[in-house]
Structures are given as structure tokens and as C-alpha cells.
Design a protein around this motif. Structure first.
Motif, mmCIF file in Angstrom:
data_model
loop_
_atom_site.group_PDB
_atom_site.id
_atom_site.type_symbol
_atom_site.label_atom_id
_atom_site.label_comp_id
_atom_site.label_asym_id
_atom_site.label_seq_id
_atom_site.Cartn_x
_atom_site.Cartn_y
_atom_site.Cartn_z
ATOM 1 N N ASP A 15 89.900 88.858 -15.175
ATOM 2 C CA ASP A 15 90.659 89.669 -15.929
ATOM 3 C C ASP A 15 91.848 88.988 -16.360
ATOM 4 O OD1 ASP A 15 89.102 91.889 -14.975
ATOM 5 O OD2 ASP A 15 90.434 92.637 -13.629
ATOM 6 N N ILE A 16 92.352 87.980 -15.571
ATOM 7 C CA ILE A 16 93.255 86.985 -16.315
ATOM 8 C C ILE A 16 92.983 86.400 -17.730
ATOM 9 C CG2 ILE A 16 94.686 84.947 -16.196
ATOM 10 C CD1 ILE A 16 94.626 85.299 -13.177
ATOM 11 N N LEU A 17 91.664 85.939 -17.869
ATOM 12 C CA LEU A 17 91.020 85.425 -18.868
ATOM 13 C C LEU A 17 90.965 86.438 -19.873
ATOM 14 C CD1 LEU A 17 88.357 83.061 -17.433
ATOM 15 C CD2 LEU A 17 90.844 82.398 -18.380
ATOM 16 N N SER A 18 90.402 87.788 -19.571
ATOM 17 C CA SER A 18 90.330 88.741 -20.422
ATOM 18 C C SER A 18 91.688 89.212 -21.235
ATOM 19 C CB SER A 18 89.596 89.995 -19.912
ATOM 20 O OG SER A 18 90.310 90.543 -18.615
ATOM 21 N N TYR A 19 93.001 89.246 -20.362
ATOM 22 C CA TYR A 19 94.012 89.679 -20.953
ATOM 23 C C TYR A 19 94.710 88.611 -21.709
ATOM 24 C CZ TYR A 19 94.084 94.000 -18.237
ATOM 25 O OH TYR A 19 94.057 95.397 -17.896
ATOM 26 N N LEU A 20 94.121 87.311 -21.489
ATOM 27 C CA LEU A 20 95.068 86.248 -22.196
ATOM 28 C C LEU A 20 95.175 86.548 -23.785
ATOM 29 C CD1 LEU A 20 94.075 82.880 -20.378
ATOM 30 C CD2 LEU A 20 96.229 84.022 -20.570
ATOM 31 N N PRO A 21 94.047 86.639 -24.291
ATOM 32 C CA PRO A 21 94.224 86.994 -25.893
ATOM 33 C C PRO A 21 95.131 87.744 -26.178
ATOM 34 C CG PRO A 21 91.926 86.908 -25.118
ATOM 35 C CD PRO A 21 92.655 87.028 -23.813
ATOM 36 N N ALA A 22 95.376 88.856 -25.359
ATOM 37 C CA ALA A 22 96.293 89.942 -25.708
ATOM 38 C C ALA A 22 97.738 89.452 -25.498
ATOM 39 C CB ALA A 22 96.253 91.045 -24.621
ATOM 40 N N LYS A 23 98.057 88.459 -24.897
ATOM 41 C CA LYS A 23 99.177 87.787 -24.839
ATOM 42 C C LYS A 23 99.500 86.421 -25.591
ATOM 43 C CE LYS A 23 100.854 91.050 -22.356
ATOM 44 N NZ LYS A 23 101.913 91.797 -22.917
ATOM 45 N N ILE A 24 98.527 85.530 -25.779
ATOM 46 C CA ILE A 24 98.611 84.318 -26.518
ATOM 47 C C ILE A 24 98.908 84.734 -28.037
ATOM 48 C CG2 ILE A 24 97.222 82.532 -27.381
ATOM 49 C CD1 ILE A 24 95.703 82.391 -24.999
ATOM 50 N N ILE A 25 98.032 85.809 -28.749
ATOM 51 C CA ILE A 25 98.057 86.014 -29.997
ATOM 52 C C ILE A 25 99.602 86.435 -30.205
ATOM 53 C CG2 ILE A 25 97.551 87.252 -31.901
ATOM 54 C CD1 ILE A 25 94.416 87.077 -30.824
ATOM 55 N N PRO A 26 100.286 87.709 -29.504
ATOM 56 C CA PRO A 26 101.459 88.222 -29.529
ATOM 57 C C PRO A 26 102.625 87.148 -29.462
ATOM 58 C CG PRO A 26 100.239 89.631 -28.211
ATOM 59 C CD PRO A 26 99.304 88.596 -28.486
ATOM 60 N N ILE A 27 102.404 85.931 -28.762
ATOM 61 C CA ILE A 27 103.393 84.879 -28.497
ATOM 62 C C ILE A 27 103.216 84.180 -29.749
ATOM 63 C CG2 ILE A 27 103.545 82.575 -27.348
ATOM 64 C CD1 ILE A 27 102.755 84.118 -24.550
ATOM 65 N N LEU A 28 102.176 83.782 -30.185
ATOM 66 C CA LEU A 28 102.475 83.222 -31.632
ATOM 67 C C LEU A 28 102.857 84.113 -32.466
ATOM 68 C CD1 LEU A 28 98.520 81.729 -31.424
ATOM 69 C CD2 LEU A 28 100.684 80.464 -31.110
ATOM 70 N N ILE A 29 102.660 85.180 -32.617
ATOM 71 C CA ILE A 29 103.344 86.072 -33.717
ATOM 72 C C ILE A 29 104.876 85.939 -33.158
ATOM 73 C CG2 ILE A 29 103.536 88.554 -34.386
ATOM 74 C CD1 ILE A 29 100.578 88.807 -33.599
ATOM 75 N N SER A 30 105.185 86.142 -32.057
ATOM 76 C CA SER A 30 106.555 86.127 -31.600
ATOM 77 C C SER A 30 107.270 84.831 -32.179
ATOM 78 C CB SER A 30 106.882 86.386 -30.207
ATOM 79 O OG SER A 30 107.997 86.304 -29.575
ATOM 80 N N PHE A 31 106.558 83.671 -31.971
ATOM 81 C CA PHE A 31 107.018 82.279 -32.413
ATOM 82 C C PHE A 31 107.354 82.557 -34.093
ATOM 83 C CE2 PHE A 31 106.411 78.202 -33.926
ATOM 84 C CZ PHE A 31 106.940 77.276 -33.075
ATOM 85 N N LEU A 32 106.315 83.064 -34.820
ATOM 86 C CA LEU A 32 106.563 83.201 -35.966
ATOM 87 C C LEU A 32 107.789 84.123 -36.493
ATOM 88 C CD1 LEU A 32 105.227 82.479 -38.728
ATOM 89 C CD2 LEU A 32 103.709 84.309 -38.631
ATOM 90 N N TRP A 33 107.617 85.449 -35.706
ATOM 91 C CA TRP A 33 108.926 86.244 -36.002
ATOM 92 C C TRP A 33 110.269 85.306 -35.676
ATOM 93 C CZ3 TRP A 33 109.538 91.811 -36.186
ATOM 94 C CH2 TRP A 33 110.805 92.065 -35.732
ATOM 95 N N SER A 34 110.541 84.765 -34.684
ATOM 96 C CA SER A 34 111.861 83.681 -34.532
ATOM 97 C C SER A 34 111.886 82.700 -35.710
ATOM 98 C CB SER A 34 111.611 82.900 -33.188
ATOM 99 O OG SER A 34 111.638 83.799 -32.178
ATOM 100 N N THR B 4 120.295 85.142 -27.562
ATOM 101 C CA THR B 4 119.079 86.214 -27.667
ATOM 102 C C THR B 4 117.863 85.427 -28.254
ATOM 103 O OG1 THR B 4 120.752 87.977 -28.112
ATOM 104 C CG2 THR B 4 118.551 88.358 -29.039
ATOM 105 N N ALA B 5 118.015 84.546 -29.379
ATOM 106 C CA ALA B 5 116.901 83.932 -29.955
ATOM 107 C C ALA B 5 116.271 82.810 -29.120
ATOM 108 C CB ALA B 5 117.436 83.162 -31.100
ATOM 109 N N ASN B 6 117.056 82.153 -28.134
ATOM 110 C CA ASN B 6 116.310 81.484 -27.181
ATOM 111 C C ASN B 6 115.623 82.049 -26.061
ATOM 112 O OD1 ASN B 6 116.677 78.341 -27.788
ATOM 113 N ND2 ASN B 6 118.563 79.456 -28.476
ATOM 114 N N PHE B 7 116.266 83.146 -25.550
ATOM 115 C CA PHE B 7 115.606 83.971 -24.793
ATOM 116 C C PHE B 7 114.358 84.638 -25.142
ATOM 117 C CE2 PHE B 7 115.090 87.881 -22.466
ATOM 118 C CZ PHE B 7 115.390 87.797 -21.124
ATOM 119 N N GLN B 8 114.310 85.063 -26.312
ATOM 120 C CA GLN B 8 113.131 85.690 -26.857
ATOM 121 C C GLN B 8 111.920 84.795 -26.721
ATOM 122 O OE1 GLN B 8 114.523 87.643 -30.402
ATOM 123 N NE2 GLN B 8 114.387 89.738 -29.544
#
Length: 496
Positions: A15-34, A264-268
Motif C-alpha cells: 500500500d505504501i508503494l501504491s500511494y507513493l505516486p500520489a505523493k511523489i508527483i505532487p512533491i515535484l509539482i510543489s517544487f516547481l510551484w516554489s 513560509t517558502a522553506n517550510f512548504q
């Protein structure tokens, strides 16, 4: 000897592995957002965004968690007893109550602003729209992982930040360069995915929503049960959000919006990275533990929690070590040069986040036994300590002190939960994690010394090389030893 359900452990890892894509991609998007918006907006403007975000997230917790928590907690119980009609009745009633609460709170907030501080009317209106849409989204979302629908969850969690980024860019570029555009983008993306998830939610859980409950008194009893569990949890979430976000207001009071923007920026940025380990594990752990409880397999819960804590601890310790090595490079790549000094808060924050999410595993026993007031008392004490420490240290040492106060607060809460769990379902923290922590420290110190001798001038290459070498030196030996240790335990258990 405790019964260790290795099939549950295997399911947990899957289940961890199945949820990982749902978190890795948003993290990359969040990185791009910042990367994009710290180059468009100044730290002062980003500080305003951080303050608005703090208010909206806290309000959303108060308005939704009183029902969002029982939604996830009781699904397995009612599903196993074939009483989802009572579960649905409680949810339907809760949605009505939540709607009234949101309407009343919105009218009061907007009316007060229009009369007494009219210059902030648009700011408050923007925040209210975000709170309303985010509240309903947050209310319905827990039903997805509770029903083990990982596919739908991935679609929602990946799609929402992607759409939010696109909308924010469109508004900022084509309409107006205003920090409120970031809030409006989130509101619009919430509305889109709220509409998208309604049909699957209805199909999954609300098939008999229009059917009257045969015994109305049982339906009311279920709703009251939800309230008794949920209202203390709403207080708990308010205090937890206050610990996480309230320090921004103390920084604003003692320092200025510039430091709020840095924080805020570094926290996010680091919060997104810590979400890589926290959300998949807590989302995977929660339904499995609820399932064991609903099936009355309570003897398996303690060793199962211990195994989950071990897996989480291995990853969390690695994330802390990696952050200690590459925090500066990460911030230099992700954020505008104005924000780079904020890398100093990365390590204390990530240590705090790892402890915090471990404590969420630890207090599952209190949730199962519906003793949420124990958690509320613990988090309230922690929040009070957090406020006192922030007022003592932030004025003198600035926003960096606030990060260490956050770490200290999470450490205190985790310690309280560990000792209190004795009275409920014991949370056993594997002693091997202490060994892994010391090993991680040795690897980090060795690499820090090594990279003072061999300097890497390219920031990107420095991040890649440091991260790769640390991952090999830490995760390789730890994973090998842990697997060997587990196999040894399985053999001993089989012999007995």
C-alpha cells in the motif's frame, strides 16, 4: 509471543508503494510551484500568502476534522457489520451541519470585515471561498483511502496540485500579478475535483443515501457517536495546526513579513518532502489497523504497529540524514536567491515532521479505543509550550528559532503519546531504530567531512552526488540488516 501478521506487513508495504505516486508527483509539482512563485513574488508578498494560508488551513481543520476523522475511523466497523446505511446517515447529517456552520461563519467574517476593516474585504472574501471549497473537499477525501480505493486517491492527489499550478500561472501571467492568485488557484482546483469525486463517492458509499434508515434512533446514535469522537479530534487538529502554522504570526509580530516569507517558502518545501514518507505510510497504516480492529484481531495490532513504526523509522531517519546533507543545495535550486538563507530551518523542521508522523502511528490505539480526549490534552499542553517558547526565542533569534521550537514541540508530543499508550494499545518503538539513528549520524558526519575536502562547484551535481552516496551508504546496509533480522525472527517464531 506476540502474533506478528506478516501478511498485514506485506500489505502495508504494498500500500505504501501504491500511494507513493500520489505523493511523489505532487512533491515535484510543489517544487516547481516554489521555483516559479518565489521568483515572481518577494518574501514580503510570500509572507502575506503564508499568513493567509495559516488562517485558512486552521479554519478548514476546525470545520472539517470533527467529521473527517470519524469518516475514516468507523468505515471498516460499519462495513464489516453490514451497517453502511447508518454510516451514510451520520455522514449525510454531518454534511448538513457543516454547511450551516460554514454559512454562519462566512457571513459573520465577511460582515465584520466589510464594516470594520473594509480595505481587507477582498482578502477575506478570497480566504472564505477557499475555506468553503477546501472544507467540503477535505470532508469527502478521507472516504477514499478508508475504502482502500488507491486508484481514485492517486487521481485526486496528483491532479489537484497540477491543476492548481496551471491556474495560478494563468491568473498571474494573463490577469494580475497578485499573491491572492495563489489562493484563488487552489479554490478553483478544489471546486473542479470536488465535482469530479462526487459521482465515485456516491457510488462507493452513498448508494442508499435517499433511503430512510429503518431505525431512525440508531441513525441518530451513530451521528452522536461520530460527534463524540470527532469534536475532540477537531480540537486536536486545531492545536496541531496552531503548532505547525501559528509561529508565522509570532514571527510577524516580533520581526517582519520578510522573515515570514523566508519561513513560509522553506517550510512548504520541506513539508512537501516529509509528506513523501508521512502520507503514504499513515494512509496505508490506518485502513489496515482499522481492519484488524473491526475483525476483532486485537492481539495482532501491537506487533503490527511496531512493524509499521520500524518501516517508517528506517525511511524517516534516512530523510533526516539526507536533509542534513543537501538542505542548502535543495533550497538554492528550488527557491529564488532571496529565500536561500531559510535553508537553516530545514533540518529542525524535518526532524519535527518525522517525530510528528511517528506519533500519529503511536496514538492509533487511543483512536481505536475512542479515547480522543487523551490526545486532546496532550496536544493542548504541547501547543501552550509552543506558544511560550516562540514568544521567548523568536524575538531574539528570529524565524530559525521558530523551527527549533516546532521540533521541540513535536518531540514533547511524541514523548507524551509514547508513555500514555501504556494505558491503551501499547506503542512499541523498536530499539533497532536507535542503532540506525547512530549509524545515520556516522554516515552524515563522514560525508560532511569528505565534502569539505572534495568540493563540488555545481549545485545540481552536489545535490545528486551527496544524495546518491548517502542513500547507498545508509539505505543499503540498513535494508540488508533489517531484512536479515526479520528473517531471523520469522525462523525463531516458526521453531517455537
Amino acid at each position: 509471543m506476540d502474533k506478528v501478521d506478516y501478511s498485514s506487513q506485506k500489505k502495508f508495504i504494498i500500500d505504501i508503494l501504491s500511494y507513493l505516486p500520489a505523493k511523489i508527483i505532487p512533491i515535484l509539482i510543489s517544487f516547481l510551484w516554489s521555483y516559479i512563485f518565489t521568483r515572481i513574488f518577494s518574501p514580503e508578498e510570500y509572507g502575506l500568502y503564508g499568513l493567509v494560508l495559516s488562517v485558512t488551513l486552521t479554519a478548514i481543520s476546525v470545520l472539517t476534522e470533527w467529521i473527517g476523522q470519524p469518516v475514516g475511523r468507523f468505515y471498516s466497523d460499519y462495513f464489516e457489520r453490514k451497517e453502511l446505511h447508518l454510516y451514510n446517515y451520520a455522514i449525510k447529517t454531518s454534511i448538513k451541519v457543516q454547511t450551516y456552520l460554514i454559512i454562519i461563519a462566512s457571513i459573520i467574517s465577511l460582515g465584520y470585515t466589510a464594516i470594520f476593516v473594509p480595505e481587507n474585504t477582498m482578502l477575506v472574501f478570497t480566504a472564505i471561498v477557499n475555506i468553503v471549497l477546501n472544507s467540503f473537499y477535505s470532508l469527502l477525501l478521507p472516504m477514499i483511502p478508508a475504502s482502500l480505493n488507491t486508484k481514485l486517491y492517486r487521481i485526486l492527489e496528483i491532479g489537484r496540485p497540477a491543476i492548481r499550478l496551471v491556474i495560478a500561472l494563468l491568473i498571474v501571467v494573463s490577469i494580475e500579478k497578485n499573491i491572492l492568485a495563489l489562493i484563488w488557484a487552489e479554490s478553483i482546483s478544489n471546486l473542479f475535483f470536488l465535482l469530479l469525486m462526487m459521482k465515485p463517492i456516491q457510488k462507493l458509499l452513498f448508494t442508499d443515501l435517499k433511503t430512510d434508515v429503518a431505525d431512525l434512533s440508531k441513525g441518530k446514535e451513530t451521528f452522536i457517536k461520530f460527534l463524540k469522537f470527532g469534536i475532540p479530534m477537531a480540537i486536536w487538529f486545531f492545536c496541531s495546526q496552531f503548532i505547525s502554522l501559528g509561529s508565522r504570526f509570532v514571527i510577524e509580530i516580533y520581526r517582519d513579513s520578510f522573515e515570514v516569507g523566508l519561513y513560509t517558502a522553506n517550510f512548504q518545501l520541506i513539508n512537501g518532502i516529509s509528506g513523501l514518507i508521512s502520507a503514504p505510510i499513515t494512509l496505508a497504516a490506518f485502513p489496515l489497523i482499522m481492519k484488524l480492529w473491526a475483525l476483532n484481531e486485537k492481539d495482532k495490532i501491537v506487533p503490527t504497529l511496531e512493524n509499521m513504526t520500524r518501516i517508517y523509522g528506517i525511511i524517516g531517519i534516512g530523510i533526516i540524514g539526507g536533509t542534513a546533507l543537501i538542505a542548502y543545495e535543495l533550497v538554492k535550486i528550488a527557491l529564488d536567491p532571496q529565500y536561500i538563507d531559510g535553508y537553516k530551518i530545514m533540518l529542525p523542521l524535518v526532524m519535527g515532521f518525522v517525530l510528528w508522523n511517528a506519533s500519529i502511528l503511536g496514538h492509533k490505539g487511543m483512536e481505536l479505543m475512542e479515547s480522543t480526549m487523551t490526545m486532546v490534552i496532550a496536544i493542548t499542553k504541547t501547543a501552550i509550550v509552543n506558544v511560550i517558547l516562540n514568544f521567548i526565542f523568536v524575538g531574539k533569534f528570529g524565524y530559525v528559532a521558530s523551527a527549533w521550537v516546532t521540533f521541540a514541540s513535536y518531540f514533547i508530543y511524541t514523548a507524551i503519546i509514547y508513555f500514555k499508550s501504556e494505558r491503551f494499545i501499547k506503542w512499541r518503538i523498536p530499539k533497532i531504530l536507535i542503532v540506525y539513528t547512530f549509524y545515520m549520524l556516522i554516515v552524515v558526519l563522514l560525508l560532511k567531512y569528505l565534502f569539505t575536502i572534495f568540493t563540488i562547484h555545481s549545485v545540481i551535481m552536489s545535490l545528486i552526488i551527496k544524495g546518491s552516496i548517502f542513500s547507498i551508504l545508509y539505505f543499503g546496509p540498513v535494508a540488508y540488516y533489517d531484512l536479515k533480522l526479520k528473517n531471523k525472527k520469522v525462523k525463531i517464531s516458526a521453531n517455537r
